[in-house]
Structure formats: C-alpha cells, structure tokens
Design an enzyme around this catalytic site. Sequence first.
Site, PDB file in Angstrom:
ATOM      1  N   MET A 235       0.834  -1.203   0.000  1.00  0.00           N
ATOM      2  CA  MET A 235       0.000   0.000   0.000  1.00  0.00           C
ATOM      3  C   MET A 235       0.867   1.251   0.000  1.00  0.00           C
ATOM      4  O   MET A 235       1.793   1.375   0.808  1.00  0.00           O
ATOM      5  CB  MET A 235      -0.929  -0.032   1.232  1.00  0.00           C
ATOM      6  CG  MET A 235      -1.741   1.217   1.429  1.00  0.00           C
ATOM      7  SD  MET A 235      -2.950   1.454   0.078  1.00  0.00           S
ATOM      8  CE  MET A 235      -3.057   3.240   0.063  1.00  0.00           C
TER       9      MET A 235
ATOM     10  N   GLU B 210       4.629   0.637  -5.908  1.00  0.00           N
ATOM     11  CA  GLU B 210       4.243   1.576  -4.844  1.00  0.00           C
ATOM     12  C   GLU B 210       5.039   2.878  -4.931  1.00  0.00           C
ATOM     13  O   GLU B 210       4.525   3.946  -4.587  1.00  0.00           O
ATOM     14  CB  GLU B 210       4.403   0.936  -3.465  1.00  0.00           C
ATOM     15  CG  GLU B 210       3.660  -0.397  -3.271  1.00  0.00           C
ATOM     16  CD  GLU B 210       2.198  -0.373  -3.673  1.00  0.00           C
ATOM     17  OE1 GLU B 210       1.579   0.706  -3.651  1.00  0.00           O
ATOM     18  OE2 GLU B 210       1.659  -1.448  -4.028  1.00  0.00           O
TER      19      GLU B 210
ATOM     20  N   HIS C 167       3.430   5.228  -7.321  1.00  0.00           N
ATOM     21  CA  HIS C 167       2.292   5.909  -6.698  1.00  0.00           C
ATOM     22  C   HIS C 167       2.704   7.154  -5.920  1.00  0.00           C
ATOM     23  O   HIS C 167       1.869   8.030  -5.682  1.00  0.00           O
ATOM     24  CB  HIS C 167       1.595   4.980  -5.702  1.00  0.00           C
ATOM     25  CG  HIS C 167       0.626   4.007  -6.299  1.00  0.00           C
ATOM     26  ND1 HIS C 167      -0.332   4.360  -7.214  1.00  0.00           N
ATOM     27  CD2 HIS C 167       0.440   2.689  -6.054  1.00  0.00           C
ATOM     28  CE1 HIS C 167      -1.061   3.282  -7.507  1.00  0.00           C
ATOM     29  NE2 HIS C 167      -0.608   2.264  -6.835  1.00  0.00           N
TER      30      HIS C 167
ATOM     31  N   GLU D 200      -3.859   3.172 -10.526  1.00  0.00           N
ATOM     32  CA  GLU D 200      -3.391   1.790 -10.616  1.00  0.00           C
ATOM     33  C   GLU D 200      -2.821   1.408 -11.982  1.00  0.00           C
ATOM     34  O   GLU D 200      -1.853   0.663 -12.060  1.00  0.00           O
ATOM     35  CB  GLU D 200      -4.492   0.823 -10.175  1.00  0.00           C
ATOM     36  CG  GLU D 200      -4.924   1.002  -8.710  1.00  0.00           C
ATOM     37  CD  GLU D 200      -3.770   0.891  -7.706  1.00  0.00           C
ATOM     38  OE1 GLU D 200      -2.673   0.436  -8.075  1.00  0.00           O
ATOM     39  OE2 GLU D 200      -3.978   1.281  -6.541  1.00  0.00           O
TER      40      GLU D 200
HETATM   41  N1  BES Z   1      -3.280   0.785  -3.741  1.00  0.00           N
HETATM   42  C1  BES Z   1      -3.015  -0.611  -3.823  1.00  0.00           C
HETATM   43  C2  BES Z   1      -3.369  -1.375  -2.568  1.00  0.00           C
HETATM   44  C3  BES Z   1      -4.844  -1.631  -2.416  1.00  0.00           C
HETATM   45  C4  BES Z   1      -5.459  -2.611  -3.153  1.00  0.00           C
HETATM   46  C5  BES Z   1      -5.607  -0.895  -1.539  1.00  0.00           C
HETATM   47  C6  BES Z   1      -6.810  -2.829  -3.028  1.00  0.00           C
HETATM   48  C7  BES Z   1      -6.950  -1.100  -1.406  1.00  0.00           C
HETATM   49  C8  BES Z   1      -7.561  -2.067  -2.155  1.00  0.00           C
HETATM   50  C9  BES Z   1      -1.546  -0.869  -4.113  1.00  0.00           C
HETATM   51  O1  BES Z   1      -0.893   0.156  -4.785  1.00  0.00           O
HETATM   52  C10 BES Z   1      -1.472  -2.045  -5.019  1.00  0.00           C
HETATM   53  O2  BES Z   1      -1.873  -1.938  -6.136  1.00  0.00           O
HETATM   54  N2  BES Z   1      -0.992  -3.177  -4.524  1.00  0.00           N
HETATM   55  C11 BES Z   1      -0.905  -4.405  -5.275  1.00  0.00           C
HETATM   56  C12 BES Z   1       0.507  -4.799  -5.521  1.00  0.00           C
HETATM   57  C13 BES Z   1       1.023  -4.377  -6.849  1.00  0.00           C
HETATM   58  C14 BES Z   1       2.447  -4.854  -7.050  1.00  0.00           C
HETATM   59  C15 BES Z   1       0.171  -4.818  -7.996  1.00  0.00           C
HETATM   60  C16 BES Z   1      -1.557  -5.482  -4.459  1.00  0.00           C
HETATM   61  O3  BES Z   1      -1.724  -5.296  -3.270  1.00  0.00           O
HETATM   62  O4  BES Z   1      -1.882  -6.522  -5.021  1.00  0.00           O
HETATM   63 ZN    ZN Z   2      -1.286   0.286  -6.812  1.00  0.00          ZN
END
Ligand code: BES
Ligand code: ZN
Length: 835
Positions: free
Chosen positions: A255, A290, A293, A312
Amino acid sequence: MEVLPQKYELKIYPDAKSKKFRGNVSIYTKIIGSANKIVLNAKELEIKSAEVISNGSSQIPKVKLDKEKQELILELDKPVKKNAVIKIEYVGIHNEELYGFYLSKYKMNGKEETLLTTQFESSDARAAFPCFDNPSMKAVFELTLVIDKELEAISNMPVKSVKVIGDKKEVLFYPTPKMSTYLLYMGVGKFEYLQSSLGKLKIRVATTPGKLKYAKIPLLYAKQFVSFYEKYFGIKYPLPKLDLIAIPDFSAGAMENWGAITFREIDLLIDPDNTSASSRINAATTIAHELAHQWFGDLVTMKWWDDLWLNESFATYMSSKCVNAVYPEWKLNLNFLIDEVSTGMSADQLESTHPINVRVKSPEEIESIFDRISYEKGGSILMMLEDYAGPETFRKGLHRYLKEHAYGNATKFDLWNAIQKEANIEGKRLKVGEVAKAWIEKAGYPIVKLSRAEKGYSIAQERFTLLGKTKKGLWPIPITYLAYTKGKKDVAKILFETKNKLINTKAEWLKLNFGQKGFYRVKYYDEMLTLLGEAYKSKIIDDVEGIGIESDLYNLLIARYIKLDIYLGFIRNYMLDTEYPLNMQIANHLTALNTFTYGMGVNQKVRDVALAYFRNAIKKIGINPNENEDEPTKIFRAKVITSLGFLEDDEIKDFAKRNFENALNDKVDPNIRNPIFFVSAWNGDNEVFEKIKEAYLKETLPEKKIYLLVSLGLFRDKQICQNALAFTLSKDVKLQDSFYIPNELSSNPSGKDLLLPWLKENWLLLKEKFSAGTHMLPRYVDALSTQRGYDKLKEIKEFFTSKKNYTPAIKKELRETLERIEINTLFAEWLGNNS
Ligand code: BES
Ligand code: ZN
C-alpha cells in the site's frame, strides 16, 4: 454549501492491550456559503464529545451517526460561515481484520508480539478518525501518537519531537503536505530499521525484530527506483523521507501510503542467500509499483474513485518500465506482455466486463474496481497510448500533468489534455483524447480479422468475447503492421476507425500488431498462419510477435474459433524451442489445457505436446541450476520441473523424491525449492503432507513459508485435500494467507469438487471473517471460476444470491465467475465434439 478541510490536528492514544484507542481531532475547515450541518465520515467510532468553533464562538452540535452510510452528522443551532474548527473526542477499535487502525500479530522467539498499523484505502481512514474521507478533500495532517516508551512510531513525515511523560512518550510528526485521507499512515511497534540515503532523502526499510537481514536488497531497489522516477518524471521525490515497512498481517500485497509504504512480508523482504529469482523480481516490481504511486496517486490524486485507474494503471505500467530500465536482463518489458496484457485481455473478454472508467459510490463498489481492468487493462492501454503518442511526448505529457496538479486532484481529461498539448507543441497530428476516451470508456476490446482481398488484404473488426454472444463495437485502433515482400520488411502505422478497411499492398504476408503494443487480438486465415509460423521459426519475426501470435491462438481456441489441432500443431511445428518469457506463456497454456481436459478423451493429445515441450526444455537447460545462468533461465526451470512433475514424468518424480528432505532443510538452490515441494505434494501421501505442514509451522522465511502452504493444496488424495481445507481455517494459518489452499484446490482435479461443498458449509463463517475492507471475500467466489456444467452454474448462482448468503462485496465477482463457468461448459462440450 461546502465544508472543506484544510488541516487536521490529530492526537491518538493507541493501545494494543485493550484493543481500543482514544483520539482527539481538530479539523480546520473553510466554508463556502453557510452551513447548518456538517457531514463527516466515521466507521466503528464512538463519539465522546464534539464542538464547533467559528468566528470566536463555540457551540455543541447535535451528533448523529448513520451506520449504514458511515457518516457522522453534526447539526448546528447557529449556522457557521467562512471558517470553522471541528473538535471531536472519540474512541476507536484496533480490529484484527486488516483495515482501519488494526492489530497485527507475529511470533518472536516463540512469544506472541503485536504491532499496530493502518490500511485506509479505499474508505477506512474513517475507522481511525472522523474525517472528510474523500480523495479530493486534501488537507494537511499534524499527527501526534502517544505510545509506550519502548515502542517506535512511524507516519508519513519524520518525527519532529518526542516528549516523555511517565512511561509514555508523545511523538509529534512534521505536518504533511496537502494530501488525501486514504494515504495517511500510522504504525506503532518494535520496529528495526536499515537506512540509507539518496542525496538529502532518507530511505529506510522497517521490519519486526530479527528480519533486518532481509532488508538490504529491498533498500537497494528502493534507492535505484526512486532515482529512476525522479529522472523519468522530472520531479524530485516530494517528501523528506521514505519508509518501506514489512507488516506481518496485511490484506493486499502493498500500500502506497505517502512516505510510509506498507507491504506483506513476502512482497518486500529478501534473504540475499535464500530467495528465488522470481520472488526477488516480485519484490522489485511491488516496490516499483508503490514508488510510482508516490507521484501518481499521492502527489497527484484522482478526483474520485471513478478514475481509480489513473492510480493503478500507471503504477502497473510504470513499475515494469522502471524495473526494466534498472534490470534489463530480467526482460520485464516482454514479461509485461505475458503478465499484464494477457491478464487484462483475459478479464476483458468476458461479456460482463466493465469500462476502465466506471461510476462508483459505495465503499463496496469502490473496492470492486481494484481489479484486472483497472490494473492490467489500464496499464496495457497506457502502453498503447505511449506508442501512439511516442515515448518522449508521452513522458513530457506526464511531467506536465504532474506539475500542473501537484498536491491536488485530476481527472482523465487532465491527463490526455496534457499529452495532447505536448503532441501539439511537437507538431504531431494525433487524436490522443479521442483514442484514449474510446478505450477507457468502452468495455471490451476488438479482434481484427485479416483476409485476402483483390488488391492486397482487408481487415475487419468486431468485439471479441469468449462466449461470443456480443460482437458489436467499434474502436479507434492504432495498428502497426509489418509487411514482408521478397525479403524486405516494411513497417506501417494506421488508425483503424471503421468496421472494414483495405490494406493496399503486394506483401507476401502481414504481421498485424507488430511490436504488440495494441490491445486487440488478430485472427489470420490458415495459410497466413503457416507463413507466420515459418517466419517465426526462421527468426524473421521475433519473440514479441511470437508472444502475440501464441496468445491469440490460445484464446481463439477457448472461444471455439479454431480447433485444438491447429493450436497444438502450431506449437509442435514452430514453437517447441522458445525463449523467456514466451516459454512461460506456452508452459502456462499447455498446463491449463492439460488440467482442463483431465479425464477427457482429448487429454492425450494435449499431454503429448506438453511432454514434448517440457522434455525438450529440460534437455536444453538441465535440471540443476548453474551459477552463471540468468534469472529468466532460473525462473523457467522452476516452471518446467513443476509442469513435468504434474505430468508425472518419472525422472522428475524421482528427482523430487531424492531432494525433498534437502529442500526442507535448505540444502537445495532456492530456485528449485518450490518446484520440489510442489512435485512432492502432487505425487505424495499423508506422510509428505504432515512433513510439509510441520515445516510450514516452523518456517520464518516468508517465501519458503508461503510456498509450503501452497503445496498443501496440491495433493491428489481427496482426504488430504479435505484436511488441507480444514487446516486453512485453523488458527495456524493467518487470515491474510487463508486463501492460498482454496486457490490451489480450484485447479487441482481432485480438490476441485470439494471446493464448492466446503465453501457452502463455511460461507457464513468466511463472510463474517472477511468483512468489507479486507478485499478478500471475492477471491473465494473467484476460486469457483474453474467449475463447469449447467447444474453447477445453477447451484452456485442460487446459493450466493440467496438473501442469507449474498453480500454486495461479491456482486461483481459472482457475475464474472458465473460467466466463466458457462465458458468452461461450452468449451468442454465443444472439445468433446470437435476433436
Ligand atoms: N493501492 C493498492 C493497494 C490496495 C489494493 C488498496 C486494493 C486497497 C484495495 C496498491 O498500490 C497495489 O496496487 N498493490 C498491489 C501490488 C502491486 C504490485 C500490484 C496489491 O496489493 O496486489
Ligand atoms: Zn497500486
């Protein structure tokens, strides 16, 4: 009338023992017009007192809590104007369900320890303090955490001062820049740090005690990647410090809290001597995601969740670009095609898919769009747009967008206007907005069919779905194609905006989607396909084209456009010997087809090609790792060993047997450790199960622990599968990891039939365990996507839509799962009749 927060002064007294915290918040607001009511968000908070001060006078509002809407309403006797300060005292809960300001547990020297940490995205800052929980209501946060003297506190900004009072200390952090509520972070516990710096920027990796030895490599990645982004975006990292924090219990993978990024341990920590190449690369891409972001999402934020993809998609696309720039030998540019583009297409070839840009309101709706469309399709469309605008124009557009909206919010229009502006400055005549709009607002994607025409070739487009019911749709497709004439290669670009079009050329053959930047599939006629196969084999076209051709063929097969023999024949004739990552893609497809046809007459044909493919591969790269080989070879070997083991190849079975104990005791190369567990499980009995379980319980290295758990879902004995399901809900498996076993069983021919009865029996329990905010419940529904048969379809539909079992969190997933089951059913019937 509008109440706009400017600054939050927030003082919180976390307490892991009582699992409750006290908080005081003063919110400094600006008021447009006059307000006789102030509506904030609050979730699971108990309000002790509230006061509103405006124009030098104070009043006590009437406090109402709307549980359903998660709103806190302050009704005022005297309307307020211009400015007001809202002061609230409240009590909140440290839950153990991975959202809000939650409690995470871990073991140290056999003793249970706790830490407190936050997960606010998308709508849970309101579970930690009353706030205007809307990404566009950016404000400054001045946070104080009052904690036990021996603990550490982490937030977005550096610590400004520490005041010790008795056995407590008050930790005051520097005020943040203007930012969104969902990005605020608070962490309290016994952290250990590894620190480094990049110019003036301090970067740390934080872990629970004893894990610092896994922090060195992620810290190096973080430094390398921050410096890549600073150059690429042309904007310095905006905060004075950056922490990357490994959290023992975590719902997502990671996150992007501004300056205080949190991770699952497996997605961050790396043992330099004992981690596989694929885990390293996974950690690197997660860190890079991350970090992207920190600019895209944190510095500039979407106005509302409708534009979640602005966050995303970018992070997804940028992370691949970034890691590829620093570690080109990992070939992540090609991997993007087989991981992200094909995942995006696979999600978007359902009729129940949705546009990248969607209207969402409730927290459940918001959560449901953190999906393959926002991430993988969105990321792929960005790649297409970059190719259309040109990489430098695209980069300058991003720079402009980030500069113009820094510390503020933006929409999709702002983004493509910025890119269009740069294109105009350079005198390029492009339709950036028009192309982007169509791809972002329309669900699905097209297939382009090539046929012979009198003066060359003609192309036609229609929507592609696996069910094939919906064919309508017209996209402005930027098409690049390669025309081959007498040994000469010409590349041309067109914008294909109509249903049909003639390509006037004398070329002997054409390869459409040359470079594979476009989000569409191509169907060639048989003779053309043969020519392309020959061209691939003689290296006139390279692996990028190979990836596209093979992926299209595989999906055309599932959609029942081409026969199984055509697909298998193509692999056998032209693609038995391929490089990374095309070899991974083919391996995945052959394995999936083999699993799908298990017990069917056609299985033998699939097995034959799969065995030929994998045996050829192992002959080439060898079973044992070799010191001087590159990461792609290591990753592919793991795949080949696993696949051959699943195909019950005697040599591999024997190899796994001989090395099982060594793998448990870390006496094999970490790159073949997981495959040895997998193959041992697949061909193993109860004794192996117990050994793996025991090793899982003892293990502390995140990667090894997780894959031991995964292995428990890979046994072929039905009773063992049942035991695995029982184990997954026991206290020995963390909530965050309880999904691994059901996920494996969903594609395990022995476990598949057990999954639905088990889910039905435990559904109410799961529903309670995974309250909204953990994003985990839909995954259990998704695990049913491998089922087939109209009776199953009906059973699943009836069960989950019944009043007692339904929950809004699964609405979207259920629709998609039911469609997948229908697709499986049709495909299985068709395979039976057509092979
Ligand atoms: N912002 C997301 C985390 C998130 C996901 C928060 C769903 C709330 C709901 C974070 O930036 C993210 O995308 N994390 C991915 C990992 C990434 C390497 C694709 C995850 O957690 O799968
Ligand atoms: Zn993300």
